[in-house]
Write an enzyme that holds these catalytic residues in place. Structure first.
Site, PDB file in Angstrom:
ATOM      1  N   ARG A  45      76.056   1.627   4.415  1.00  0.00           N
ATOM      2  CA  ARG A  45      75.960   2.157   3.637  1.00  0.00           C
ATOM      3  C   ARG A  45      73.835   2.322   3.730  1.00  0.00           C
ATOM      4  O   ARG A  45      73.433   2.850   3.833  1.00  0.00           O
ATOM      5  CB  ARG A  45      76.149   2.527   2.563  1.00  0.00           C
ATOM      6  CG  ARG A  45      77.034   3.661   2.431  1.00  0.00           C
ATOM      7  CD  ARG A  45      77.507   3.401   0.478  1.00  0.00           C
ATOM      8  NE  ARG A  45      76.779   3.481  -0.462  1.00  0.00           N
ATOM      9  CZ  ARG A  45      76.409   3.446  -1.888  1.00  0.00           C
ATOM     10  NH1 ARG A  45      77.787   2.287  -1.639  1.00  0.00           N
ATOM     11  NH2 ARG A  45      76.534   3.570  -2.459  1.00  0.00           N
TER      12      ARG A  45
ATOM     13  N   ASP B  42      84.092   1.544  -2.248  1.00  0.00           N
ATOM     14  CA  ASP B  42      83.384   1.397  -3.423  1.00  0.00           C
ATOM     15  C   ASP B  42      83.599   2.802  -3.937  1.00  0.00           C
ATOM     16  O   ASP B  42      84.028   3.639  -2.787  1.00  0.00           O
ATOM     17  CB  ASP B  42      81.759   1.081  -2.829  1.00  0.00           C
ATOM     18  CG  ASP B  42      81.517  -0.286  -3.019  1.00  0.00           C
ATOM     19  OD1 ASP B  42      81.817  -1.402  -3.262  1.00  0.00           O
ATOM     20  OD2 ASP B  42      80.685  -0.733  -2.347  1.00  0.00           O
TER      21      ASP B  42
ATOM     22  N   TYR C  28      84.115   2.734  10.859  1.00  0.00           N
ATOM     23  CA  TYR C  28      84.478   2.914   9.393  1.00  0.00           C
ATOM     24  C   TYR C  28      83.184   4.474  10.483  1.00  0.00           C
ATOM     25  O   TYR C  28      82.384   4.024  12.248  1.00  0.00           O
ATOM     26  CB  TYR C  28      82.517   2.544   9.135  1.00  0.00           C
ATOM     27  CG  TYR C  28      83.695   1.538   7.824  1.00  0.00           C
ATOM     28  CD1 TYR C  28      83.273   2.577   6.199  1.00  0.00           C
ATOM     29  CD2 TYR C  28      83.528   0.182   8.073  1.00  0.00           C
ATOM     30  CE1 TYR C  28      84.613   1.271   5.693  1.00  0.00           C
ATOM     31  CE2 TYR C  28      83.962  -0.824   7.006  1.00  0.00           C
ATOM     32  CZ  TYR C  28      84.568  -0.296   5.893  1.00  0.00           C
ATOM     33  OH  TYR C  28      85.059  -0.547   4.985  1.00  0.00           O
TER      34      TYR C  28
ATOM     35  N   ARG D 224      87.956  -2.514   0.605  1.00  0.00           N
ATOM     36  CA  ARG D 224      87.941  -2.652  -0.273  1.00  0.00           C
ATOM     37  C   ARG D 224      86.787  -1.628  -0.888  1.00  0.00           C
ATOM     38  O   ARG D 224      85.300  -2.164  -0.927  1.00  0.00           O
ATOM     39  CB  ARG D 224      87.339  -4.017  -1.425  1.00  0.00           C
ATOM     40  CG  ARG D 224      88.690  -4.663  -1.318  1.00  0.00           C
ATOM     41  CD  ARG D 224      88.902  -5.931  -2.567  1.00  0.00           C
ATOM     42  NE  ARG D 224      89.601  -6.952  -2.327  1.00  0.00           N
ATOM     43  CZ  ARG D 224      89.561  -8.071  -3.460  1.00  0.00           C
ATOM     44  NH1 ARG D 224      88.424  -8.136  -3.946  1.00  0.00           N
ATOM     45  NH2 ARG D 224      90.554  -9.248  -4.015  1.00  0.00           N
TER      46      ARG D 224
END
Length: 255
Positions: free
Chosen positions: A202, A52, A111, A50
């Site tokens: 992040r 952001d 990622y 999911r």
């Protein structure tokens, strides 16, 4: 009911994230609306991750059931037609087993984070990178990143609203590459794990940027990790440089 998997890419800027929202646009909502154009009715799809608001994807994976059988290529073409003009594209589709699930069958998420280093405002890459104005020293960043590889309590790098049952995760890879990007020199961060905590990537990249800028020493990252305290984290970097680049499965459904 036959089950299908999609590999999806999207530009995250127009969306409030992947997950369906009651009053805001979402990637999930866009794909489900396209499915409803093919088979009228309510559709619910499951995703591998999911993402952001503002986060992009080049390799998101979703699974769902349909009432009738579709040729995977025709399914992807039809969905792409109905997804226009939104910045969402189905790059592959496959028929999968009835018990296959985009999230629960996955064994790995990958990622990529793009960081552009230049003073002039980004134009062509605006919204696709995190831009910092000064060059960063990549050697101490790599030294600091080594303290995060392996199985650790990542409470420090976890959002306060994270819903994961445990802060303990195993980070299999953090690679930092220097790239001559289209808009200037970039650092690209490649992170790989079975699963990630909310805002973990992040938080890690934002903290490593402080090391590259000389504000933190590499050992400070180890100290922050061992503190298991969100207050010990460096700045959380903005979402626009982050991409869900791929999802691994025991067998690749897309061949």
């Amino acid at each position: 009911m036959p089950r299908y998997a999609l590999k999806i890419e999207y530009h995250g800027a127009p969306f409030a994230g992947w997950q369906r929202q009651a009053d805001q646009p979402s990637v999930q909502g866009a794909v489900e609306a396209a499915l409803a154009r093919l088979e009228p009715g309510e559709h619910r799809i499951a995703a591998a991750g999911r993402t952001d608001a503002g986060v992009h994807a080049t390799g998101q994976v979703a699974s769902f059931d349909l009432a009738k059988g579709w040729d995977p290529f025709r399914l992807s073409e039809a969905l792409n037609y109905h997804l226009k003009p939104q910045p969402v594209a189905v790059v592959a589709a496959a028929r999968v087993a009835d018990d296959w699930h985009a999230r629960f069958t996955a064994v790995e998420r990958r990622y990529v984070f793009r960081l552009l280093m230049r003073r002039a405002p980004a134009t062509h890459d605006a919204g696709l990178v995190w831009q910092v104005k000064q060059p960063l020293d990549v050697a101490p960043m790599r030294e600091a990143a080594a303290h995060l590889i392996g199985k650790h309590d990542f409470t420090t790098f976890r959002s306060s609203i994270c819903q994961a049952a445990s802060p303990v995760k195993t980070l299999d890879e953090i690679t930092i590459e220097e790239v001559a990007g289209f808009s200037g020199p970039e650092l690209r961060f490649f992170l790989r794990a079975r699963s990630f905590l909310h805002n973990q990537v992040r938080s890690i990249v934002g903290t490593l940027e402080r090391v590259g800028a000389g504000a933190w020493a590499p050992g400070d990252v180890k100290t922050a990790r061992e503190a298991a305290d969100r207050a010990s984290c460096g700045p959380v970097c903005p979402p626009q440089g982050l991409y869900l680049a791929g999802v691994g499965y025991p067998e690749d459904p897309f061949g």
